[in-house]
Enzyme design. Structure first.
Site, short mmCIF file in Angstrom:
data_model
loop_
_atom_site.label_atom_id
_atom_site.label_comp_id
_atom_site.label_asym_id
_atom_site.label_seq_id
_atom_site.Cartn_x
_atom_site.Cartn_y
_atom_site.Cartn_z
CE LYS A 1 86.69 18.29 -77.73
NZ LYS A 1 87.27 18.79 -76.46
CD GLU B 1 85.39 2.45 -72.83
OE1 GLU B 1 84.98 2.20 -71.68
OE2 GLU B 1 85.81 1.58 -73.61
#
Ligand code: NAI
Ligand code: MG
Length: 499
Positions: A200, A274
């Site tokens: 996505k 991250e």
């Protein structure tokens, strides 16, 4: 560069460097084709969202609508995950690795062929300067596919004495700062290791991921191996919470990273996160000052400061602070801010109104905290979201602009006297993604990098990336590594072979 010399009241002489005025050199929009509406890419086909909802994606430099993209709901996510599961079990996991590699090579080559179009769309949809999308984002994305294509049939050499096994279906959620590059970072190692994908993109920058879906179709990847669905946070949450997902790869804010960690606690889902950063960039008095100033400018103003590893905290040794600050002010005055499609532009548009508001909030906080603000005097276009390159001096370590991620072209400058002092200050952060050191002494580089808690530390350079080099953080910057050999690991189970 022409120079103007003016005498100031206190008799100091001020040298002002006027920049050359370049003639406009706009890239052409007509070299890219953007459809008026995009559906979801599931099982190799374009399908309508089951809720029949679409949302606009705009050009942040003009606020004009570019296209509308589908909003995937829980049912659509389920459809995409089921397609990924089917193709994992029936096709992808059984396919010989060297065949998998051919598909990934093919994607890399088509990305290269369509490089110009991808760069234009990245710039129109996200606001970044065309020079960056053309010279950095798109070629680096292609390189990631090339690099991981090479690993696909060599996993036994990457992990000797181990049998490797893919995890299954990977749910991948990416941010708006490097849309195509982040998609490549995530898809390439997943495919090389035999996993299938539901990806996505971020809601403000979906278009290059959708173009990548077209490329994947053109590469004839078996249906369902990569599914690309669009939507906002709730679509991301539906991916995270889907019971048939084996791994989550997320890049984005630390807040959402924490939500994801909580959501997958107690499940078998693996994750790499991250998250944010507040990189310390350290200039010692023996550093080549002009190069360091250029590196600092690249570190914080590159991509409008929309970079998780941006060098947003600058520590300058006291003896050279005056010189560095003067040179930085001169340099930011010469940065060209404006139309991202112009090939001369250094700083494009801020990605969204919301992000611009966040940046303005922090500039106000910096002033209220008593730091001195300096901004380039450039003029800004009337429409769109813009921020002048900004720096703050007289910043204290405890100030919020030195502690919190701003994610914009705003630099906080602090000073130090000794190595120990700067190490303590640099490590005094909830984040630990990246850092930089500028010094003439090799031994000092090794000494500093050993003591700094950051995943990536650049020495006498900044913001350099290569697919073979791992990237990832410590502390609230997340965990797991992407890139390089290390980037294969989060997509594999390793089973030691008996001797
Ligand atoms: P965000 O973390 O909300 O968005 C990143 C991605 O996560 C998007 O695709 C979004 O749709 C998705 N998402 C949002 N909520 C989710 C949820 N509950 N579950 C699963 N997925 C979800 O970041 P946002 O709001 O766009 O930016 C806010 C701040 O985050 C920025 O100001 C910046 O400081 C930081 N940020 C850091 C990035 C990085 O590269 N580390 C990238 C983007 C933002
Ligand atoms: Mg957009």
């Amino acid at each position: 560069m022409p120079k103007t010399i003016s005498k100031k009241k206190n008799n100091t002489i001020k040298l002002k460097f006027d920049t050359w005025q370049y003639a406009p050199a706009p890239e052409s929009k007509s070299a890219a084709s953007i459809k008026p509406q995009y559906d979801l890419f599931i099982n190799g086909e374009w399908v309508k969202p089951s809720g029949n909802k679409y949302f606009d994606t705009i050009n942040p430099a003009t606020e004009e609508k570019l296209s509308e993209v589908a909003e995937a709901n829980v049912a659509d996510v389920d459809k995409a995950v089921s397609a990924a599961r089917r193709s994992y079990e029936k096709v992808w996991k059984k396919m010989p690795a060297k065949e998998r590699a051919k598909y990934i090579f093919r994607i890399a080559r088509i990305v290269q062929e369509k490089a110009r179009e991808l760069a234009i769309i990245e710039t129109l949809d996200g606001g970044k300067a065309i020079r960056e999308s053309r010279d950095f984002d798109v070629p680096t994305a292609a390189n990631h596919f090339f690099y991981y294509a090479g690993w696909a049939d060599k996993l036994e050499y990457a992990f000797p004495n181990c049998a490797t096994e893919p995890l299954g279906v990977a749910g991948q959620i990416i941010p708006w700062n490097f849309p195509l590059l982040m998609a490549a970072w995530k898809i390439a190692p997943a495919l090389a290791t035999g996993n299938t994908v539901v990806l996505k993109p971020a809601e403000t920058t979906s278009l290059t991921a959708l173009k990548l879906a077209e490329i994947i179709q053109e590469a004839d990847l078996p249906p369902g191996v990569v599914n690309i669905i669009t939507g906002a946070g709730s679509t991301g949450a539906a991916i995270v919470n889907h019971p048939d997902i084996n791994k989550i790869a997320f890049t984005g804010s630390t807040d959402v990273g924490k939500i994801i960690q909580r959501a997958i606690a107690g499940t078998n889902k693996k994750a790499t996160l991250e998250l944010g950063g507040k990189a310390a960039n350290i200039i010692f008095e023996d550093a080549p000052i002009d190069q360091a100033v250029e590196g600092v400018v690249n570190g914080i103003y590159f991509n409008q400061g929309h970079v998780c590893c941006a060098g947003s905290r600058l520590y300058v040794q006291e003896s050279v602070a005056k010189e560095v600050i003067r040179k930085l002010k001169d340099r930011i005055e010469s940065l060209i801010v404006g139309d991202p499609m112009d090939k001369n532009t250094d700083i494009g548009a801020i990605n969204s109104r919301q992000q611009l508001e966040t940046i303005h909030k922090y500039i106000k906080i910096g002033e209220a905290e008593g730091s001195e603000m300096y901004q380039s005097s450039c003029s800004l276009p009337a429409k769109g979201f813009w921020c002048r390159p900004t720096l703050f001096t007289n910043v204290a370590q405890s100030n919020r602009i030195a502690q919190e991620e701003i994610f914009g072209p705003v630099l906080a400058i602090l000073t130090f006297r000794t190595d120990d002092e700067v190490i303590e200050k640099a490590n005094n952060s909830p984040y630990g993604l990246s850092a930089g050191v500028w010094t003439d002494k090799g031994s000092k580089i090794f000494n500093m990098t050993k003591r700094m808690r950051a995943g990536v530390i650049w020495a006498n350079t900044f913001n350099k990336f290569d697919p073979s080099s791992p990237f990832g953080g410590y502390k609230e910057s997340g965990y797991g590594r992407e890139g390089g050999l290390h980037g294969l690991l989060p997509y594999l189970n390793l089973n030691p072979l008996s001797p």
